[in-house]
Scaffold this active site. Structure first.
Site, short mmCIF file in Angstrom:
data_model
loop_
_atom_site.label_atom_id
_atom_site.label_comp_id
_atom_site.label_asym_id
_atom_site.label_seq_id
_atom_site.Cartn_x
_atom_site.Cartn_y
_atom_site.Cartn_z
N GLY A 82 0.83 -1.20 0.00
CA GLY A 82 0.00 0.00 0.00
C GLY A 82 0.86 1.25 0.00
O GLY A 82 0.65 2.17 -0.80
N HIS A 83 1.86 1.27 0.89
CA HIS A 83 2.80 2.39 0.90
C HIS A 83 3.54 2.47 -0.44
O HIS A 83 3.76 3.56 -0.99
CB HIS A 83 3.84 2.21 2.00
CG HIS A 83 3.29 2.25 3.39
ND1 HIS A 83 3.23 1.12 4.18
CD2 HIS A 83 2.77 3.26 4.13
CE1 HIS A 83 2.73 1.44 5.36
NE2 HIS A 83 2.42 2.73 5.35
N LEU A 128 -4.42 -3.71 3.30
CA LEU A 128 -3.05 -3.75 3.77
C LEU A 128 -2.86 -2.74 4.90
O LEU A 128 -3.35 -1.62 4.84
CB LEU A 128 -2.09 -3.43 2.63
CG LEU A 128 -2.02 -4.46 1.51
CD1 LEU A 128 -0.99 -4.05 0.47
CD2 LEU A 128 -1.68 -5.84 2.06
#
Length: 284
Positions: free
Chosen positions: A36-37, A192
């Site tokens: 996700g990051h 996530l």
């Protein structure tokens, strides 16, 4: 890629970038990075000349010291991931570098226009004061053209938009833009989160019920009222052994206030899976 640990070194880098008329994209994180990051960072790399990622577990946004102590940290692994996807700089300061002793022990005051009084704000008093404190400081230090934030923390994102609208923050070529980035999920549907690292394989399997129920609620919304859908989501998840709903609110996406219509609505949820507190949301 370069890792920076002091505010002065970061400001020197930013000054040099500005002198060369380079655009800066900032991705604020608390580390324990996942895909996700990575999606935020990849977008920042694509859309800017320079990508800066902050990795800082901000103590002022935790109202639970045990939660702060247990928050996963792995700067070596985070740095490898960030280098592999093209980040230019990682800003990884200590709390003492970011804040004076007085700042660490004084609540940061900000007019949230009521956005902090509901949902997460109600359950975690002072949390968003710490979020605005650290994000505003990161914006000041990096002077980005664009800031990238995930929609999983939807209330936080709304508050950051509010903060920027009330400020005169600007990058190299104009006002700071906040870029909303969609939730990234595992193939199973689980959102996530860095907190997922704290769950066992069995708990992760249990947690799948959260996203599955939210997606089912899109169907329920076609024939039921907001109140009925809200209660059905809560009852469905509370019936799953190992899950306990803290809240499920269907609110207006702009005001975050309760709504009686699904038009422009979002459902925001917090569920405990064992000891781990998970958040998710679904747009109707």
């Amino acid at each position: 890629m370069q890792i920076i640990t002091t505010k002065s070194a970061l400001q020197a880098v930013v000054k040099a970038c500005k002198q060369e008329n380079k655009t800066i994209g900032l991705v604020p994180t608390m580390g324990a990075l996942h895909n996700g990051h990575a999606s935020l960072v990849k977008r920042a790399v694509e859309e800017n000349d320079i990508c800066i990622v902050s990795v800082f577990v901000n103590p002022t946004q935790f109202n639970n010291k045990e939660d702060l102590a247990k928050y996963p940290r792995n700067i070596e692994r985070d740095a490898k991931l960030l280098e592999s996807i093209g980040a230019d700089y990682v800003f990884a300061p200590t709390p003492e570098e970011m804040y004076s002793a007085e700042e660490m022990n004084t609540t940061f005051e900000f007019d949230f226009a009521g956005l902090d009084k509901v949902m997460e704000g109600k359950m975690r008093p002072g949390h968003f004061n710490g979020v605005v404190q650290v994000v505003s400081r990161l914006f000041y230090l990096t002077q980005p053209d664009k800031g990238y934030f995930g929609e999983k923390d939807f209330q936080q994102l709304a508050i950051i938009h509010h903060m920027v609208e009330r400020s005169s923050l600007a990058g190299t070529f104009g006002p700071l833009q906040i870029i909303d980035c969609p939730i990234v999920r595992e193939d199973s549907g689980l959102a996530l989160s860095s907190r997922n690292e704290r769950m066992s394989a069995e708990e992760k399997q249990t947690a799948l019920a959260i996203s599955k129920t939210l997606f089912k609620s899109l169907e329920w919304a076609k024939s039921a009222s907001v109140t009925e859908v809200q209660q059905r989501v809560i009852d469905t998840l509370n019936a799953v052994p190992g899950l306990e709903v803290e809240y499920y609110e269907i609110v207006d996406q702009t005001t975050l206030l309760p709504t009686d219509t699904f038009n422009h609505a979002i459902g925001c949820i917090t569920v405990y899976c064992g000891p781990v507190r998970l958040i998710d949301n679904i747009k109707y």
